[in-house]
Design a protein around this motif. Structure first.
Motif, PDB file in Angstrom:
ATOM      1  N   SER A   1      -1.805 -10.379  -1.091  1.00 18.72           N
ATOM      2  CA  SER A   1      -0.487  -9.728  -1.049  1.00 18.72           C
ATOM      3  C   SER A   1       0.546 -10.546  -1.821  1.00 18.72           C
ATOM      4  O   SER A   1       1.397  -9.981  -2.516  1.00 18.72           O
ATOM      5  CB  SER A   1      -0.039  -9.507   0.396  1.00 18.72           C
TER       6      SER A   1
ATOM      7  N   PHE B   1       1.112  -7.680   6.036  1.00 20.93           N
ATOM      8  CA  PHE B   1       0.327  -6.683   5.302  1.00 20.93           C
ATOM      9  C   PHE B   1      -1.078  -6.645   5.905  1.00 20.93           C
ATOM     10  O   PHE B   1      -2.012  -7.274   5.411  1.00 20.93           O
ATOM     11  CB  PHE B   1       0.307  -7.034   3.814  1.00 20.93           C
TER      12      PHE B   1
ATOM     13  N   PRO C   1       2.910  -4.663  -0.996  1.00 26.00           N
ATOM     14  CA  PRO C   1       3.493  -5.975  -1.284  1.00 26.00           C
ATOM     15  C   PRO C   1       4.268  -6.032  -2.589  1.00 26.00           C
ATOM     16  O   PRO C   1       5.300  -6.707  -2.672  1.00 26.00           O
ATOM     17  CB  PRO C   1       2.288  -6.921  -1.288  1.00 26.00           C
TER      18      PRO C   1
ATOM     19  N   ASP D   1      -6.596 -12.264   2.590  1.00 30.38           N
ATOM     20  CA  ASP D   1      -5.792 -11.038   2.550  1.00 30.38           C
ATOM     21  C   ASP D   1      -4.333 -11.366   2.269  1.00 30.38           C
ATOM     22  O   ASP D   1      -3.666 -10.694   1.473  1.00 30.38           O
ATOM     23  CB  ASP D   1      -5.899 -10.302   3.884  1.00 30.38           C
TER      24      ASP D   1
ATOM     25  N   GLY E   1      -4.103  -3.514   2.985  1.00 26.29           N
ATOM     26  CA  GLY E   1      -3.280  -4.088   1.935  1.00 26.29           C
ATOM     27  C   GLY E   1      -1.812  -3.739   2.000  1.00 26.29           C
ATOM     28  O   GLY E   1      -1.034  -4.185   1.156  1.00 26.29           O
ATOM     29  N   LYS E   2      -1.405  -2.938   2.992  1.00 25.52           N
ATOM     30  CA  LYS E   2       0.002  -2.589   3.177  1.00 25.52           C
ATOM     31  C   LYS E   2       0.426  -2.949   4.599  1.00 25.52           C
ATOM     32  O   LYS E   2      -0.399  -3.334   5.428  1.00 25.52           O
ATOM     33  CB  LYS E   2       0.221  -1.096   2.936  1.00 25.52           C
TER      34      LYS E   2
ATOM     35  N   SER F   1       5.114 -12.966   2.775  1.00 28.27           N
ATOM     36  CA  SER F   1       4.143 -12.421   3.711  1.00 28.27           C
ATOM     37  C   SER F   1       3.792 -13.461   4.766  1.00 28.27           C
ATOM     38  O   SER F   1       3.752 -14.659   4.483  1.00 28.27           O
ATOM     39  CB  SER F   1       2.875 -12.010   2.949  1.00 28.27           C
TER      40      SER F   1
END
Length: 338
Positions: A222, A179, A191, A218, A183-184, A210
């Protein structure tokens, strides 16, 4: 000693995976651009040494040196005809280390992305992707891998293809995504939506989560979204060791063993059950995470569920924060005591 991932998850509340492959191999002389997977055939002592270092540091799970060992990627180095052999050798090398250990160790067959795009953006189809992954996974299976570890993915279709190939080969599997784009994943997976990716397949993953991406803060953000979406899922978190800085041919990561100690504690509080390191994590970072997990279990009392603010205060500011407000939801059920 060998054990299945399923059995080890039933025996331990938290598991420790290993650290980085490529960045550690660079310290062993790997040249930029050279595929480390080929070392399974040409320099077998080097991947085996790294596996041993991670086991000595306390890893419960070691990943094979096969991240890029699928035909589409090996074709770039004219090694596509060696796909099966490279993967079989990779699983055998890790297996020898696991079997010699004085405690149970899981050998996870690493399966990374092909680097190809699916139609209509590219030429790859679901059928061709499954076929490519199946050749790789057959080698991992025949070499003795205990579980297929699909990692650093960004597209739902590619996760589904690799998972279907694992199922076709009769192998249990885990999958993780990266991610790293506000955030993706690069292809837009959020997530909190990861749990539905394989819902239509006949077999579900033993764990999901992840890895890689950008900084440790970060990555844990996620995983918070994942554990909020499904508190009962077995979630994986393998974070990079801080932030990378490129100095000539060398990539330096800002994270210290102390930072990864704190990371492991926060990961456990976030509901992550399989904790480990990705890029930049050397054996000393893994050893720090081992100590952190052992201290956490001995304390027998979970800390508060982390927030974005507590992650940033301990691990550093987010590198690539989500665009949407409220990306991390509240957990829908009480957390089990660790």
């Amino acid at each position: 000693m060998r054990i299945s991932l399923y059995d080890l998850l039933t025996q331990k509340p938290l598991l420790l995976a290993d650290g980085a492959t490529g960045t550690n191999f660079m310290n062993m002389g790997l040249e930029p651009g050279f595929p480390p997977d080929i070392w399974n055939l040409t320099e077998p002592s080097k991947p085996q040494t790294l596996h041993q270092q991670f086991v000595d540091a306390g890893s419960d799970i070691i990943l094979t040196n096969t991240f890029g060992a699928n035909a589409p990627r090996l074709k770039l180095h004219k090694a596509q005809d060696d796909t099966y052999a490279i993967n079989k050798a990779g699983a055998e090398l890790a297996g020898q280390v696991a079997e010699a250990a004085d405690r149970p160790v899981v050998v996870a067959g690493s399966v990374g992305p092909t680097g190809e795009l699916f139609q209509p953006m590219g030429e790859m189809t679901m059928e061709s992707a499954v076929a490519a992954f199946k050749t790789q996974i057959e080698g991992l299976r025949d070499g003795g891998a205990d579980v297929v570890w699909i990692e650093t993915m960004s597209a739902s279709e590619e996760i589904q293809a690799a998972a279907q190939a694992a199922i076709d080969c009769g192998m249990p599997y885990v999958f993780t995504a990266s991610f790293d784009t506000a955030g993706k994943t690069m292809m837009g997976i959020a997530p909190g939506d990861i749990h539905g990716i394989t819902k239509d397949l006949p077999e579900q993953p033993l764990a999901l989560g992840s890895n890689c991406g950008v900084g440790a803060s970060d990555l844990l953000l996620s995983t918070l979204a994942m554990t909020a979406a499904d508190p009962n899922a077995v979630v994986v978190g393998k974070a990079n060791c801080g932030i990378p800085t490129v100095l000539g041919k060398e990539t330096i990561y800002s994270g210290t063993p102390e930072l990864m100690y704190d990371y492991a504690q926060l990961a456990a509080d976030a509901g992550v059950r399989i904790i480990g390191g990705c890029c930049g994590n050397a054996p000393e970072h893994v050893a720090a995470m081992r100590q952190s997990i052992d201290d956490y279990i001995a304390r027998n009392e979970a800390g508060p569920r982390p927030t974005r603010e507590s992650l940033e205060a301990t691990l550093g500011a987010l590198v690539n924060p989500p665009l949407e407000a409220g990306a991390v939801g509240r957990r829908g059920a009480s957390r089990r005591r660790r």
